[in-house]
Design an enzyme around this catalytic site. Structure first.
Site, mmCIF file in Angstrom:
data_model
loop_
_atom_site.group_PDB
_atom_site.id
_atom_site.type_symbol
_atom_site.label_atom_id
_atom_site.label_comp_id
_atom_site.label_asym_id
_atom_site.label_seq_id
_atom_site.Cartn_x
_atom_site.Cartn_y
_atom_site.Cartn_z
ATOM 1 N N LYS A 37 73.692 72.037 12.115
ATOM 2 C CA LYS A 37 72.524 72.885 11.834
ATOM 3 C C LYS A 37 72.813 74.335 12.221
ATOM 4 O O LYS A 37 72.470 75.266 11.497
ATOM 5 C CB LYS A 37 71.296 72.331 12.586
ATOM 6 C CG LYS A 37 70.764 71.066 11.921
ATOM 7 C CD LYS A 37 69.796 70.269 12.772
ATOM 8 C CE LYS A 37 69.512 68.935 12.076
ATOM 9 N NZ LYS A 37 68.735 67.992 12.873
ATOM 10 N N GLN A 50 65.709 67.807 18.466
ATOM 11 C CA GLN A 50 66.523 66.715 17.921
ATOM 12 C C GLN A 50 66.103 65.371 18.523
ATOM 13 O O GLN A 50 66.028 65.218 19.733
ATOM 14 C CB GLN A 50 68.011 66.993 18.217
ATOM 15 C CG GLN A 50 68.963 66.033 17.569
ATOM 16 C CD GLN A 50 68.974 66.139 16.041
ATOM 17 O OE1 GLN A 50 69.054 67.222 15.479
ATOM 18 N NE2 GLN A 50 68.862 65.010 15.370
ATOM 19 N N ASP A 104 60.500 70.332 10.778
ATOM 20 C CA ASP A 104 60.841 68.933 10.497
ATOM 21 C C ASP A 104 59.674 68.214 9.821
ATOM 22 O O ASP A 104 59.840 67.102 9.316
ATOM 23 C CB ASP A 104 61.166 68.199 11.815
ATOM 24 C CG ASP A 104 62.659 68.019 12.034
ATOM 25 O OD1 ASP A 104 63.402 68.067 11.044
ATOM 26 O OD2 ASP A 104 63.054 67.820 13.189
#
Ligand code: NAP
Length: 284
Positions: free
Chosen positions: A52, A96, A119
């Site tokens: 990322k 994460q 997300d």
């Protein structure tokens, strides 16, 4: 033999267009920033976070990494998220998953400001997907829709079957196909006569997490087969679909690697750009 849906090529096209937009925004004095939080030592998570960061660098997006030790408390993590929520230079926040034991994932997801939730896991964004009024979509299903669009594959009026009902992939995938006017069935581990259902699919999405789970006898001739799985088979990365056999029968198929995977990061970058544009009043 089926046509290969090339996720690498589609993701490159998406990233190129993001790069151009980020650069145009920079000329207007608007920066785009993503904060990525990693707690603990999970090896797969470390790789995802590094990828990322690399994608941000390629596209001119500022990336701030927060690598926290395994023994970080929930309180400390929530405090960091609170600080990032009010940080003007940060447009997107990604924590994460999975998180170490002792940290309540849902509490952490809910702590991220919905405007910065790139997300799309916050209940407010999940609800907005349900009613079809959304800014962000979870990156994997969003990437699949982007690939279908790129190849001119319409879901309208089609029988769409999704295997898997996770909050990250299966459920939002089903909703997106429904918004595209597909007729959607979502299957799971308690589904009876699975192959009878999958054989009806014009578009079949496999998000199961089991190597080569979808075999040729489960697939209709000419179907579009999207393989989300990322599994190890004899140490080799492979999907949920038995590619060698299914590719003889399907109309289109995504390979693993090189299919859905590259799209996921591209869509994270796209969500971050959308967040920056919204926060700067460039889009409504
Ligand atoms: P998950 O949370 O483990 O969900 C798996 C789903 O498969 C569950 O809904 C489960 O049903 C269903 N299932 C399991 N066994 C089944 C069976 N025998 N018949 C029918 N359904 C069955 O996994 P996920 O997070 O959605 O991920 C799925 C796969 O995609 C994994 O391999 C993951 O690594 C991969 N993935 C890839 C990307 C990417 O970027 N390429 C992104 C995310 C995930 P129940 O609900 O009944 O248990």
């Amino acid at each position: 033999m089926s046509k290969i849906i090339d996720g690498k090529a589609v993701s490159s096209a998406v990233k190129e267009s993001i790069k151009n937009e980020v650069s145009a925004l920079k000329e207007k004095g608007v920066s785009v920033g993503l904060a990525v939080i990693l707690v603990g030592e999970d090896p797969a998570s470390k790789i995802y976070v590094a990828n990322k960061k690399k994608a941000c660098e390629q596209l001119g997006i500022i990336s701030q990494e927060y690598i926290l030790p395994e023994n970080t408390t929930e309180k400390e993590l929530l405090k960091l998220i609170d600080t990032l929520n009010s940080e003007k230079t940060i447009n997107g926040i990604l924590c994460q998953l999975p998180l170490p034991r002792g940290i309540d994932e849902q509490k952490v997801i809910k702590a991220i400001s919905p405007e910065k939730d790139v997300d799309a896991f916050h209940p407010q964004n999940v609800g907005r997907i349900m009613i079809g009024d959304f800014d962000f979509v979870p990156c994997t299903p969003a990437g699949i829709i982007e690939m279908l669009d790129y190849y001119g594959i319409s879901a309208e009026g089609k029988t769409c079957v999704v295997i898997g009902r996770s909050n990250i992939v299966g459920k939002p995938m089903g909703m997106l196909l429904l918004h595209k006017n597909g007729t959607v069935t979502i299957c799971h581990s308690r589904t009876k006569n699975l192959s009878e259902i999958t054989k009806t699919a014009d578009i079949l999405v496999a998000a199961v997490g089991k190597a080569k789970f979808v075999t040729a006898d489960m697939v209709k001739d000419g179907a579009v087969v999207i393989d989300v799985g990322m599994n190890r088979d004899d140490g080799k990365l492979c999907g949920d679909v038995d590619f060698d056999e299914v590719s003889k029968k399907a109309g289109y198929i995504t390979p693993v690697p090189g299919g859905v995977g590259p799209m996921t990061i591209a869509m994270l970058m796209k969500n971050t750009l959308t967040a920056a544009k919204k926060q700067n009043g460039i889009i409504g």
